[in-house]
Design an enzyme around this catalytic site. Structure first.
Site, PDB file in Angstrom:
ATOM      1  N   ASP A   7      10.635   2.439 -12.176  1.00 54.79           N
ATOM      2  CA  ASP A   7       9.827   2.482 -10.960  1.00 54.79           C
ATOM      3  C   ASP A   7      10.518   3.400  -9.959  1.00 54.79           C
ATOM      4  O   ASP A   7      11.747   3.337  -9.797  1.00 54.79           O
ATOM      5  CB  ASP A   7       9.689   1.081 -10.342  1.00 54.79           C
ATOM      6  CG  ASP A   7       8.874   0.140 -11.224  1.00 54.79           C
ATOM      7  OD1 ASP A   7       8.317   0.602 -12.232  1.00 54.79           O
ATOM      8  OD2 ASP A   7       8.813  -1.057 -10.895  1.00 54.79           O
ATOM      9  N   ASP A 130      -2.543  -6.868 -12.133  1.00 57.09           N
ATOM     10  CA  ASP A 130      -1.397  -7.565 -11.563  1.00 57.09           C
ATOM     11  C   ASP A 130      -1.904  -8.810 -10.853  1.00 57.09           C
ATOM     12  O   ASP A 130      -2.740  -8.718  -9.952  1.00 57.09           O
ATOM     13  CB  ASP A 130      -0.672  -6.648 -10.574  1.00 57.09           C
ATOM     14  CG  ASP A 130      -0.280  -5.320 -11.214  1.00 57.09           C
ATOM     15  OD1 ASP A 130       0.118  -5.354 -12.403  1.00 57.09           O
ATOM     16  OD2 ASP A 130      -0.366  -4.283 -10.553  1.00 57.09           O
TER      17      ASP A 130
END
Length: 246
Positions: A7, A130
């Site tokens: 990330d 998510d």
């Protein structure tokens, strides 16, 4: 397979805690240090998320994509701020064998995303859902780098895509992500059983090799692992061996 996760915020490798941008860990090396390390240990694919782009699509880290395109032996699944057909074409033009991860656009531009499943090979598109559980144990989808609640339920989205070629779904339990507290095995066991035709990717909380064994038993196709590798709790090589043995 086991897929290492990277990330990025402003070109730096980070891990957020439960999706919170104000609680993040920064890591010492540049992304290409980790990518090369994972590939050397046998990784077949890298999971890369542009957190700047996820938070604000106008701030996508385009320079990173251009650098990644130079590593022509890499297989990559990439997400963060991919909201338009132009964004998708940009990725595929630079990295033809990439898979594009679609998140917020599923909620904001549902009809467009459905069209993309007809325009592109469905195997090249990954729906990233998510979730957080509400008090009734419903799986509520969050968007924009997990900043915003959508009030849409996980299963309702899946049902919309089942008959138009959906193959890959990356499901993250936000409460587990970046915590090293273990994955939500019950979640993955449930959704794999309910939708056996989908290749599910598990993400969030993996901290032990036992977690990998349990996830393999749940039936998921892939496991995304970030912090455990970055902090050398175990290596990609160890994780991959565990996956293959199970």
């Amino acid at each position: 397979m086991i897929i290492p996760a990277i990330d990025l915020i402003k070109g730096q490798v980070v891990r957020l805690h439960q999706g919170k941008f104000n609680i993040k860990r920064k890591y010492l090396h540049k992304p290409f240090f980790y990518i090369k390390k994972y590939l050397k240990q046998g990784a077949k694919k890298i999971h890369l998320i542009d957190l700047d782009g996820a938070k604000d699509p106008s701030k996508k880290q385009i320079f990173l994509l251009k650098e990644l395109s130079k590593i022509n032996f890499i297989s990559i699944q990439i997400g963060g701020g991919i909201r338009t057909q132009t964004d998708i074409d940009f990725v595929f033009n630079l990295i033809p064998n990439a898979q594009v991860i679609l998140g917020s656009s599923i909620i904001k531009n549902l009809n467009n995303v459905k069209k993309w499943f007809k325009l592109y090979n469905p195997y090249s598109l990954i729906l990233a859902l998510d979730i957080k559980f509400d008090k009734n144990y419903k799986k509520i989808v969050f968007i924009n780098g997990w900043q915003n609640k959508s009030n849409i339920i996980f299963e309702d989205i899946i049902e919309q895509f089942l008959n138009i070629g959906l193959k890959y779904v990356l499901c993250t339990d936000i409460s587990k992500d970046g915590t090293l507290l273990g994955p939500n095995i019950n979640l993955y066991t449930e959704i794999v059983k309910k939708y056996p035709e989908i290749f599910f990717q598990a993400s969030g909380g993996v901290s032990t090799l036992k977690d990998i064994k349990n996830l393999k038993k749940s039936g998921v196709k892939d496991i995304i692992i970030g912090r455990a590798f970055l902090e050398k709790i175990f290596s990609f090589k160890e994780a991959n061996l565990c996956w293959q043995k199970e």
